[in-house]
Design an enzyme around this catalytic site. Structure first.
Site, PDB file in Angstrom:
ATOM      1  N   TYR A  74      -3.873  36.132 -39.153  1.00  0.00           N
ATOM      2  CA  TYR A  74      -4.446  35.232 -39.863  1.00  0.00           C
ATOM      3  C   TYR A  74      -5.848  35.494 -39.795  1.00  0.00           C
ATOM      4  CZ  TYR A  74      -5.678  30.869 -42.023  1.00  0.00           C
ATOM      5  OH  TYR A  74      -6.289  29.993 -42.724  1.00  0.00           O
ATOM      6  N   GLU A 127      -8.373  33.309 -48.139  1.00  0.00           N
ATOM      7  CA  GLU A 127      -7.359  33.217 -46.915  1.00  0.00           C
ATOM      8  C   GLU A 127      -6.457  34.390 -47.036  1.00  0.00           C
ATOM      9  OE1 GLU A 127      -4.796  29.708 -45.095  1.00  0.00           O
ATOM     10  OE2 GLU A 127      -3.741  30.664 -46.653  1.00  0.00           O
TER      11      GLU A 127
END
Ligand code: GDP
Ligand code: MN
Length: 387
Positions: A108, A196
């Site tokens: 992530y 993101e």
């Protein structure tokens, strides 16, 4: 402003950030040449401006041409409901068809702005993928935060902290450093408010690739990024806000019932406070500007009247550059043209106020004119219970 995944990935490509090969389609008939071009396996991904598509059935990994056809048929046009769309879901108008990668690890990585500390923060985790929210909730220690003072910028030690935290080999650590440098540059140059990549994958061939991409651009910066502004999805905008922007009004729609027309952002804020203190809720923020013309007032009126939530209107103008008589003419004209049938409170002070009041009174319209904020608050309290 949010970008679609495929738009974000296009942007990544221009910054030389690795993403899987892919094509966007809007009709199923466009699929078969893409299967020939990209080969199998493929991933078929719904393009909606909401996360959690995987869990909601909007992302499918397919091994054969038949499966690719089925997935595309199922996803194109579906009402995709995810944890982020609300119960009604979002209609899928396009799908991204991408080369399927052999994924060894899912990481992530995101960049965002910490407004309180005025810093850019990189957030990263070993446990990327669809369960990132659970990771944050149950094992927060597995999430790494790296704070960057924007005046100092991204430094080598930030990148080492990142590679070490993610337990990357020295080769992958270097690749990651290059990738994050490019991302940081994109973040700053494109005035992102959030970016993101989840997951950022390590393939079985030990390559990094951004398998998902979410980019949010600060809407206030769009005037200097026409190429990004052009990517705006009309379905993602409030129609009244879009209309107001096109005619040059500073309008933000809110949830309440009292429509406001104010000149000057500071007075507009104070007006919203006043409405709340009177126990009502503002339906909008609207700054018609210091030098607003009577046409601007009329346009503002039209926008407010198209908001079905609005049950009353409060006009609060301090006549400086915008003279009160000009305002009054604008209000009367707008009220006559729009066939106004809502209660309107006008608080006016400043240049030519007597002339302004005379115009309002002689118009014969049912307007309540007040001169102090206190009186305005009393009138607003009376409007509050209207439905
Ligand atoms: P989201 O659910 O809206 O965040 O959509 P993502 O783009 O993150 O896709 C959801 C999941 O699909 C990812 O976490 C991956 O596990 C999986 N996925 C996406 N692309 C590929 C791929 O190329 N190969 C494989 N094996 N899985 C993929
Ligand atoms: Mn994702």
């Amino acid at each position: 402003m949010h970008l679609h995944e495929y738009q974000a990935k296009e942007l990544f490509r221009t910054f030389d950030i690795p993403v899987p090969e892919g094509r966007v389609i809007r009709k199923r008939s466009e699929l078969s040449p893409i299967i020939d071009e990209l080969g199998l396996p493929l991933v078929v991904k719904a393009q909606v401006l909401a996360g959690g598509r995987g869990k909601g059935g909007g992302v499918r990994l397919v091994q054969t041409a038949d499966e690719a056809n089925d997935a595309t048929t199922a996803i194109l046009g579906m009402e995709l409901v995810t944890a982020q769309t609300g119960g009604q879901g979002k209609t899928v108008h396009s799908v991204l068809v991408e080369q399927g990668l052999n994924i060894a690890r899912e990481l992530y990585l995101s960049l965002l702005i910490d407004r309180d500390r005025a810093e850019i923060v990189i957030i990263t985790s070993l446990d990327g993928g669809m369960a990132i929210e659970e990771v944050a909730a149950s094992t927060p220690e597995r999430i790494i935060r790296i704070r960057i003072n924007p005046l100092i910028g991204l430094q080598g030690y930030h990148l080492r902290q990142l590679a070490f935290g993610l337990k990357l080999s020295s080769q992958l650590g270097k690749e990651m450093a290059t990738l994050v440098r490019k991302l940081y540059r994109l973040f700053v140059e494109c005035d992102c408010s959030q970016l993101e990549i989840n997951p950022l994958v390590v393939t079985t061939e030990e390559q990094l690739s951004a398998v998902d991409a979410k980019v949010e651009i600060d809407s206030s910066s769009l005037y200097r990024h026409p190429e990004l502004a052009a990517l705006q999805d009309p379905d993602d905008q409030d129609p009244l806000e879009a209309e107001a922007r096109d005619i040059g009004l500073n309008y933000i729609r809110l949830e309440g019932t009292i429509g406001t027309i104010v000149n000057g952002a500071g007075l507009a804020m104070a007006t919203m406070d006043l409405i709340k203190q009177a126990g009502a809720e503002p339906a909008n923020f609207l700054d018609v500007g210091g030098g607003a013309s009577s046409e601007m007032i009329e346009k503002g009126f039209r926008i407010l009247l198209s908001d079905q939530q609005v049950t009353g209107i409060f006009i609060n103008i301090f006549g400086g550059i915008l003279r009160c008589d000009v305002l009054a003419r604008g209000v009367v004209k707008a009220a006559q043209k729009t066939g106004l049938n809502l209660p309107v409170i006008v608080r006016m002070e400043g240049t030519n106020v007597d002339e302004g009041r005379r115009i309002l009174t002689e118009s014969g319209l049912a307007l309540t004119t007040v001169s102090t904020l206190n009186d305005a608050a009393h009138e607003l309290a009376a409007l509050r219970d209207l439905r």
